[in-house]
Design a protein around this motif. Structure first.
Motif, PDB file in Angstrom:
ATOM      1  N   MET A 203      35.595  53.590  21.367  1.00 35.40           N
ATOM      2  CA  MET A 203      34.789  52.889  22.365  1.00 35.40           C
ATOM      3  C   MET A 203      35.574  52.806  23.673  1.00 35.40           C
ATOM      4  SD  MET A 203      32.970  49.124  22.125  1.00 35.40           S
ATOM      5  CE  MET A 203      31.791  49.619  20.871  1.00 35.40           C
ATOM      6  N   LYS A 204      35.012  53.307  24.756  1.00 31.79           N
ATOM      7  CA  LYS A 204      35.708  53.383  26.030  1.00 31.79           C
ATOM      8  C   LYS A 204      35.693  52.025  26.743  1.00 31.79           C
ATOM      9  CE  LYS A 204      36.454  57.838  25.767  1.00 31.79           C
ATOM     10  NZ  LYS A 204      37.813  58.386  25.652  1.00 31.79           N
ATOM     11  N   ARG A 205      36.770  51.760  27.493  1.00 29.86           N
ATOM     12  CA  ARG A 205      36.863  50.544  28.296  1.00 29.86           C
ATOM     13  C   ARG A 205      36.390  50.862  29.717  1.00 29.86           C
ATOM     14  NH1 ARG A 205      41.557  46.486  28.559  1.00 29.86           N
ATOM     15  NH2 ARG A 205      39.749  45.296  29.248  1.00 29.86           N
ATOM     16  N   ILE A 206      35.366  50.155  30.177  1.00 32.00           N
ATOM     17  CA  ILE A 206      34.783  50.392  31.500  1.00 32.00           C
ATOM     18  C   ILE A 206      34.814  49.085  32.284  1.00 32.00           C
ATOM     19  CG2 ILE A 206      32.701  51.038  32.776  1.00 32.00           C
ATOM     20  CD1 ILE A 206      31.959  52.854  30.472  1.00 32.00           C
ATOM     21  N   LEU A 207      35.230  49.168  33.532  1.00 33.39           N
ATOM     22  CA  LEU A 207      35.215  48.022  34.444  1.00 33.39           C
ATOM     23  C   LEU A 207      34.162  48.245  35.522  1.00 33.39           C
ATOM     24  CD1 LEU A 207      36.388  45.432  35.769  1.00 33.39           C
ATOM     25  CD2 LEU A 207      38.065  46.920  36.921  1.00 33.39           C
ATOM     26  N   ILE A 208      33.295  47.256  35.709  1.00 31.73           N
ATOM     27  CA  ILE A 208      32.334  47.243  36.816  1.00 31.73           C
ATOM     28  C   ILE A 208      32.775  46.158  37.791  1.00 31.73           C
ATOM     29  CG2 ILE A 208      29.956  46.778  37.508  1.00 31.73           C
ATOM     30  CD1 ILE A 208      29.037  47.838  34.813  1.00 31.73           C
ATOM     31  N   ILE A 209      32.927  46.522  39.068  1.00 24.95           N
ATOM     32  CA  ILE A 209      33.297  45.562  40.100  1.00 24.95           C
ATOM     33  C   ILE A 209      32.173  45.473  41.124  1.00 24.95           C
ATOM     34  CG2 ILE A 209      35.001  44.915  41.842  1.00 24.95           C
ATOM     35  CD1 ILE A 209      36.910  46.937  40.551  1.00 24.95           C
ATOM     36  N   SER A 210      31.803  44.242  41.488  1.00 21.04           N
ATOM     37  CA  SER A 210      30.837  44.050  42.564  1.00 21.04           C
ATOM     38  C   SER A 210      31.104  42.720  43.240  1.00 21.04           C
ATOM     39  CB  SER A 210      29.402  44.074  42.014  1.00 21.04           C
ATOM     40  OG  SER A 210      28.473  43.921  43.075  1.00 21.04           O
ATOM     41  N   PHE A 211      31.228  42.739  44.564  1.00 17.32           N
ATOM     42  CA  PHE A 211      31.393  41.497  45.307  1.00 17.32           C
ATOM     43  C   PHE A 211      30.013  40.898  45.562  1.00 17.32           C
ATOM     44  CE2 PHE A 211      35.410  43.607  47.138  1.00 17.32           C
ATOM     45  CZ  PHE A 211      36.168  43.142  46.079  1.00 17.32           C
ATOM     46  N   SER A 212      29.359  40.509  44.470  1.00 20.66           N
ATOM     47  CA  SER A 212      28.016  39.920  44.523  1.00 20.66           C
ATOM     48  C   SER A 212      27.876  38.973  43.340  1.00 20.66           C
ATOM     49  CB  SER A 212      26.943  41.016  44.455  1.00 20.66           C
ATOM     50  OG  SER A 212      26.980  41.678  43.193  1.00 20.66           O
TER      51      SER A 212
ATOM     52  N   HIS B 161      30.075  50.357  24.978  1.00 25.58           N
ATOM     53  CA  HIS B 161      31.394  50.419  25.593  1.00 25.58           C
ATOM     54  C   HIS B 161      31.991  49.011  25.616  1.00 25.58           C
ATOM     55  CE1 HIS B 161      30.509  54.491  27.076  1.00 25.58           C
ATOM     56  NE2 HIS B 161      29.304  54.020  27.349  1.00 25.58           N
ATOM     57  N   ARG B 162      33.308  48.941  25.736  1.00 25.42           N
ATOM     58  CA  ARG B 162      33.964  47.656  25.976  1.00 25.42           C
ATOM     59  C   ARG B 162      33.889  47.397  27.469  1.00 25.42           C
ATOM     60  NH1 ARG B 162      39.840  47.948  23.805  1.00 25.42           N
ATOM     61  NH2 ARG B 162      39.842  45.790  24.560  1.00 25.42           N
ATOM     62  N   LEU B 163      32.956  46.562  27.857  1.00 25.30           N
ATOM     63  CA  LEU B 163      32.579  46.423  29.256  1.00 25.30           C
ATOM     64  C   LEU B 163      33.165  45.151  29.857  1.00 25.30           C
ATOM     65  CD1 LEU B 163      30.829  47.931  31.335  1.00 25.30           C
ATOM     66  CD2 LEU B 163      28.898  46.499  30.656  1.00 25.30           C
ATOM     67  N   THR B 164      33.889  45.309  30.955  1.00 29.11           N
ATOM     68  CA  THR B 164      34.395  44.192  31.741  1.00 29.11           C
ATOM     69  C   THR B 164      33.669  44.215  33.082  1.00 29.11           C
ATOM     70  OG1 THR B 164      36.581  44.318  30.713  1.00 29.11           O
ATOM     71  CG2 THR B 164      36.422  43.142  32.804  1.00 29.11           C
ATOM     72  N   VAL B 165      33.186  43.051  33.524  1.00 33.67           N
ATOM     73  CA  VAL B 165      32.449  42.947  34.783  1.00 33.67           C
ATOM     74  C   VAL B 165      33.109  41.881  35.641  1.00 33.67           C
ATOM     75  CG1 VAL B 165      30.219  42.509  35.875  1.00 33.67           C
ATOM     76  CG2 VAL B 165      30.310  43.639  33.636  1.00 33.67           C
ATOM     77  N   ALA B 166      33.441  42.251  36.877  1.00 32.71           N
ATOM     78  CA  ALA B 166      34.087  41.325  37.813  1.00 32.71           C
ATOM     79  C   ALA B 166      33.160  41.091  38.997  1.00 32.71           C
ATOM     80  CB  ALA B 166      35.423  41.884  38.289  1.00 32.71           C
ATOM     81  N   GLY B 167      32.911  39.814  39.313  1.00 33.63           N
ATOM     82  CA  GLY B 167      32.050  39.479  40.444  1.00 33.63           C
ATOM     83  C   GLY B 167      31.927  37.981  40.599  1.00 33.63           C
ATOM     84  N   TYR B 168      30.935  37.567  41.360  1.00 31.09           N
ATOM     85  CA  TYR B 168      30.748  36.156  41.660  1.00 31.09           C
ATOM     86  C   TYR B 168      29.723  35.530  40.716  1.00 31.09           C
ATOM     87  CZ  TYR B 168      32.709  37.675  46.175  1.00 31.09           C
ATOM     88  OH  TYR B 168      33.487  38.217  47.167  1.00 31.09           O
ATOM     89  N   GLY B 169      29.650  34.205  40.799  1.00 35.51           N
ATOM     90  CA  GLY B 169      28.588  33.467  40.133  1.00 35.51           C
ATOM     91  C   GLY B 169      28.871  33.184  38.677  1.00 35.51           C
ATOM     92  N   PRO B 170      27.855  32.631  37.975  1.00 34.26           N
ATOM     93  CA  PRO B 170      28.013  32.337  36.549  1.00 34.26           C
ATOM     94  C   PRO B 170      28.035  33.610  35.711  1.00 34.26           C
ATOM     95  CG  PRO B 170      25.753  31.921  37.244  1.00 34.26           C
ATOM     96  CD  PRO B 170      26.533  32.217  38.490  1.00 34.26           C
ATOM     97  N   ARG B 171      28.539  33.473  34.504  1.00 30.90           N
ATOM     98  CA  ARG B 171      28.613  34.614  33.592  1.00 30.90           C
ATOM     99  C   ARG B 171      27.209  35.076  33.214  1.00 30.90           C
ATOM    100  NH1 ARG B 171      28.449  36.255  28.393  1.00 30.90           N
ATOM    101  NH2 ARG B 171      30.157  37.560  27.625  1.00 30.90           N
ATOM    102  N   PRO B 172      26.900  36.348  33.364  1.00 33.27           N
ATOM    103  CA  PRO B 172      25.592  36.851  32.935  1.00 33.27           C
ATOM    104  C   PRO B 172      25.447  36.772  31.411  1.00 33.27           C
ATOM    105  CG  PRO B 172      26.728  38.441  34.344  1.00 33.27           C
ATOM    106  CD  PRO B 172      27.727  37.408  33.963  1.00 33.27           C
TER     107      PRO B 172
END
Length: 374
Positions: free
Chosen positions: A1-10, A29-40
Motif C-alpha cells: 500500500m503506497k503512502r500518498i500525501l495531499i497538501i492544500s492550503f484550504s 492507499h495510506r493517505l495523509t492530508v494536510a490543510g486547514y479546518g476540522p478533520r474530514p
C-alpha cells in the motif's frame, strides 16, 4: 500500500476538488492530508496546519518582502509552511499531490526523492489580475513559483483546456485536464410546473463575480420566473449589498447554503441553474466551475453567458442557453423565449449528460496518473 500525501492550503472538508481526491484514493492507499479546518470524515491521517496571523503589522511586513522580491523568504516563513514542515518533515511518502501552485514548493521539500503531482485549480499567475494591489504584490511572486516549480513536477493537472493551454504556452508544461465534476448523483429531472420557471444560483458571495447582474436580469423577465440565491457568506458586506439590491423584487430569495454533499440533491427541485460571470480576469474568462457540473448532475437546464469553456460543453450536450453577451438583458432575452417544453427538454438533456460529466470519468485519469507515479 503506497503512502500518498495531499497538501492544500484550504479548508479540506469544504474544498470539493480536494475532497474528491480524498474519496478516490482513501482505502487503497495510506493517505495523509494536510490543510486547514476540522478533520474530514475520511479514512486518512489528517494534519491540521496553522495559519499565519492576520495582524495588520504582519501583513505590512509580508507585503514588503513581496515588493522587494524576497520570494523565498516570504514563502518559507509563512506559518502554514513552517507548520507542515514541523509535522511532516520526517515522514516518507511515495507520492505528494500539491493542490494549487502555492503548495508546490512545500510539496517538493516534503517529497524528497518521491514524485510530485501539482493540481492547479486555477491559472494562478493571473488569478486576481483585475485587482491592482494583487498584481503588485502577488503577480511576480506566483509567476516565479510557476517558473521554478511547475517544470519539475512529475505530473500536472488543471480544470479545463483553456487554462491547461496557457500553462503549456507560458511554462512549457503539459497539464492533464480533470474537470471539477462531482460523482454521478443518479438523480432524475423534476417536472416543470406550467407557468413557472424556477432559477437558482449557488456558490460564494464574491464581489468580483458581479452577482448583481443576475438580480438586474430578473427585471427583464416576466412573472413566470423566480430566482433563489444560495450563497456562502464569504463576504458579509457584499452579501448585504446583494440583499438590498434584490429587496424590491419578491421573486428573488436568499436561502441558506447546504453542506457540500447535499448540493445536487437540493438543486434538483429547480428548473434551471444560472451563472452569468463577466470575464474580468483570465480565470473568469475560462471558468468551468463546480457549479456547472452540479447543475448538470441535478438535472437542471443551464443558463450562462458566453464563457467559452462552459458554452462548449453546454452546446455539445444541448442542455441550456448561452447569452450573446454578459449583459443582464442578453441572458434575460435567452430565458424569456423559453416555455415548459423547452425547459423540460433541457432538464432531460442534463440527465443524459450527467452519465458522462462526472468524477467517475475524470477520476479514472487521476487514478491512472497516481498508478504511473507511485
Amino acid at each position: 500500500m503506497k503512502r500518498i500525501l495531499i497538501i492544500s492550503f484550504s479548508a479540506i472538508h469544504s474544498d470539493p476538488r480536494v475532497m474528491r481526491q480524498v474519496r478516490l484514493l482513501e482505502g487503497d492507499h495510506r493517505l495523509t492530508v494536510a490543510g486547514y479546518g476540522p478533520r474530514p470524515d475520511a479514512d486518512i491521517q489528517f494534519v491540521a496546519l496553522e495559519r499565519s496571523p492576520a495582524r495588520i503589522a504582519r501583513k505590512a511586513f509580508w507585503a514588503a518582502k513581496l515588493m522587494l522580491g524576497a520570494f523565498d523568504s516570504y514563502y518559507w516563513n509563512q506559518q502554514q509552511v513552517r507548520s507542515a514542515i514541523a509535522q511532516l518533515g520526517a515522514e516518507k511518502f511515495d507520492l505528494v499531490i500539491a493542490n494549487d501552485v502555492s503548495s508546490a514548493p512545500l510539496a517538493f521539500r516534503l517529497a524528497g526523492e518521491a514524485p510530485v503531482m501539482v493540481d492547479a485549480h486555477e491559472y494562478s499567475p493571473r488569478e486576481f489580475e483585475d485587482k491592482r494591489l494583487w498584481r503588485m504584490l502577488f503577480g511576480r511572486y506566483i509567476n516565479d513559483l510557476c517558473a521554478r516549480y511547475l517544470p519539475r513536477a512529475a505530473s500536472m493537472t488543471t480544470v479545463c483546456r483553456g487554462i491547461a493551454d496557457e500553462y503549456a504556452r507560458v511554462y512549457g508544461v503539459k497539464p492533464l485536464v480533470i474537470h471539477n465534476a462531482p460523482v454521478h448523483q443518479h438523480l432524475a429531472p423534476t417536472p416543470v410546473v406550467e407557468g413557472r420557471i424556477r432559477l437558482i444560483h449557488h456558490g460564494a458571495a464574491i464581489r468580483s463575480r458581479h452577482l448583481a447582474v443576475m438580480i438586474e436580469m430578473m427585471g427583464y423577465l416576466d412573472q413566470r420566473f423566480s430566482l433563489d440565491f444560495m450563497l456562502m457568506d464569504s463576504d458579509p458586506a457584499y452579501l448585504l449589498e446583494l440583499r438590498e439590491a434584490a429587496k424590491g423584487d419578491p421573486r428573488i430569495r436568499f436561502i441558506p447554503p447546504v453542506p457540500m454533499p447535499e448540493i445536487c440533491q437540493h438543486l434538483n427541485g429547480y428548473d434551471m441553474g444560472v451563472f452569468l460571470l463577466p470575464p474580468v480576469n483570465f480565470n473568469y474568462e475560462h471558468a468551468l466551475p463546480n457549479k456547472f457540473f452540479e447543475f448538470v448532475q441535478a438535472c437542471l437546464g443551464v443558463a450562462i453567458g458566453p464563457s467559452p469553456e462552459m458554452a462548449n460543453l453546454l452546446r455539445a450536450y444541448e442542455c441550456g442557453v448561452v447569452a450573446d453577451s454578459f449583459a443582464a438583458r442578453s441572458l434575460a432575452a435567452s430565458l424569456q423565449q423559453l416555455d415548459t417544453e423547452a425547459v423540460t427538454a433541457f432538464k432531460q438533456a442534463s440527465h443524459a449528460a450527467a452519465a458522462e460529466l462526472n468524477y467517475e470519468r475524470d477520476g479514472e485519469r487521476l487514478l491512472s496518473e497516481v498508478a504511473r507515479l507511485a
